[in-house]
Design an enzyme around this catalytic site. Structure first.
Site, PDB file in Angstrom:
ATOM      1  N   GLU A 164       0.878  -1.174   0.000  1.00  0.00           N
ATOM      2  CA  GLU A 164       0.000   0.000   0.000  1.00  0.00           C
ATOM      3  C   GLU A 164       0.908   1.215   0.000  1.00  0.00           C
ATOM      4  OE1 GLU A 164      -1.010   2.963   1.097  1.00  0.00           O
ATOM      5  OE2 GLU A 164      -2.486   2.666   2.664  1.00  0.00           O
ATOM      6  N   CYS A 205      -2.283   8.848   3.794  1.00  0.00           N
ATOM      7  CA  CYS A 205      -1.951   8.406   2.433  1.00  0.00           C
ATOM      8  C   CYS A 205      -3.061   8.666   1.426  1.00  0.00           C
ATOM      9  CB  CYS A 205      -1.568   6.924   2.433  1.00  0.00           C
ATOM     10  SG  CYS A 205      -2.858   5.843   3.070  1.00  0.00           S
TER      11      CYS A 205
END
Length: 400
Positions: free
Chosen positions: A203, A237
């Site tokens: 990720e 993020c």
């Protein structure tokens, strides 16, 4: 440690659903005992408000454990599927099988959530787990290590010693690697995993765009963009990383954003109990050095002694400005105008495919164009970040 965990996995002890549920319940019990310690650690590391710590970190872990306990028996039951005529009168099933020894590498920006959510999943699936909590968030790291050591035997779930480096860690063969972090380290992990043909989840974030077209509700857009961008002081993020706003509504949006920042954080965000700080001096210096050039239409102030950076919107910069080279990971939002949606799409497509994408629009046609013409991992129409709250939406991105 890897050999010890693999030997334990090979005994079959982690496979029974009853055992997994017992471990999840035990984890929840110990986790709750450490709740106050985690709030204190997150305050020391980020100056993170308790409410935000619960909603973006601890609450998600508790919800995940509850969801796993509720659904585990059903998920672990072999799935009956139809059988081809050549195999009759046999029956066919799909079995959900644990991988074995899982390595979970957490990220510093949400050190509890991004470390322990994958651990909950790995336990529920019947694996053993080796955890590398993020060391930058040092106070939270210490609490996670203490919690895991109290809750589990190290042959089952264990944190790596802080002295273990990346190279030493990645030399070992695992059965699954789950990594959250940056693209450069993601490539290192992918190369190391390839040596053993180890499956991975990476990720990696990226520059997530936010488009506001001329039909958008400006008040809604301002509130939700500021909320998504300023949560954890922008160290998220999937935070909006840059703003593309239609030239006809630019001034109205900026005016609304100023009003929202004052409503959320008062006249001085550095004194707000609802606004976090930057994780360390290195990241503060990196971010504060980028508040230059262009035109600051909102914020722009910072305080090194508190590692505080005000919610900031900058316009009139080029696409080769440092703010547009990498993921910002801070409360600074570069803004650009566009005349047509095609022009906005061209800018988005000039970068790598983003992890998240946001469109504010009242036009169904424009909404659908965004969904169909832009490639991204997850996103929202008329909101930011909130898609992460839905367990029924899959985890994942595309490309970087």
């Amino acid at each position: 440690l890897v050999e010890k965990q693999r030997a334990f996995f090979d005994t079959g002890a982690t496979r029974p659903v009853k055992f997994r549920i017992e471990q999840l319940k035990k984890f929840k019990k110990v986790f709750l005992q450490y709740e106050e310690k985690m709030y204190e650690a997150l305050k020391k590391d980020f100056n993170k408000p308790v409410f935000e710590s619960y909603t973006s970190e601890l609450g998600l872990i508790l919800e995940e454990i509850g969801m796993m306990i509720k659904n585990l028996e059903n998920w672990a039951t072999p799935q009956y599927v139809s059988t081809s005529i050549g195999n009759l009168p046999a029956r066919s099933y799909i079995y959900a099988d644990p991988y074995g020894v899982a390595l979970v590498i957490g990220a510093w920006n949400y050190p509890v959530q991004l470390t322990l959510l994958p651990v909950v999943g790995a336990i529920a699936a019947g694996n053993t787990v080796i955890i590398k909590p993020p060391r930058i968030a040092k106070n939270t790291y210490d609490v996670i290590v203490e919690l895991i050591a109290e809750c589990f035997d190290n042959e089952y779930v264990s944190c790596l010693d802080i002295q273990v480096g990346h190279d030493e860690m990645l030399e070992q063969r695992y059965d699954y690697i789950f990594f959250t972090g940056g693209i450069s380290i993601g490539k290192v992990i992918a190369r190391a995993a390839a040596e053993h043909l180890t499956p991975t989840t990476l990720e990696l974030g990226g520059k997530s765009p936010c488009i506001v077209d001329e039909t958008a509700s400006i008040e809604v857009a301002a509130r939700r963009i500021i909320w998504g961008k300023c949560m954890n002081a922008g160290q998220t993020c999937v935070a909006p990383d840059y703003l593309l706003v239609h030239e006809n509504v630019k001034d109205e949006l900026f005016k609304a954003m100023k009003k929202v920042v004052k409503e959320f954080y008062g006249d001085d965000a550095s004194k707000s109990v609802d606004y976090a700080s930057i994780i360390n001096d290195k990241h503060f210096d990196r971010l504060s050095s980028m508040i230059k050039d262009g035109t600051i239409v909102l914020g722009g102030n910072f305080d090194a002694s508190k590692r505080h950076i005000e919610p900031t919107v900058i316009t009139d910069i080029d696409f080769d400005h440092p703010l547009m080279q990498d993921e910002i990971f801070g409360p600074i939002l570069p803004a650009f105008t566009f005349k047509t949606l095609d022009e906005a799409f061209k800018i988005v497509k000039s970068y790598e495919k983003p992890l998240a994408f946001y469109i504010f629009s009242s036009s169904y046609k424009n909404q659908q164009r965004c969904m169909n013409e832009i490639q991204f991992g997850g996103g929202c129409i008329n909101d930011t970040v909130a898609h992460l709250l839905n367990h029924d939406l899959p985890f994942g991105g595309v490309g970087h």
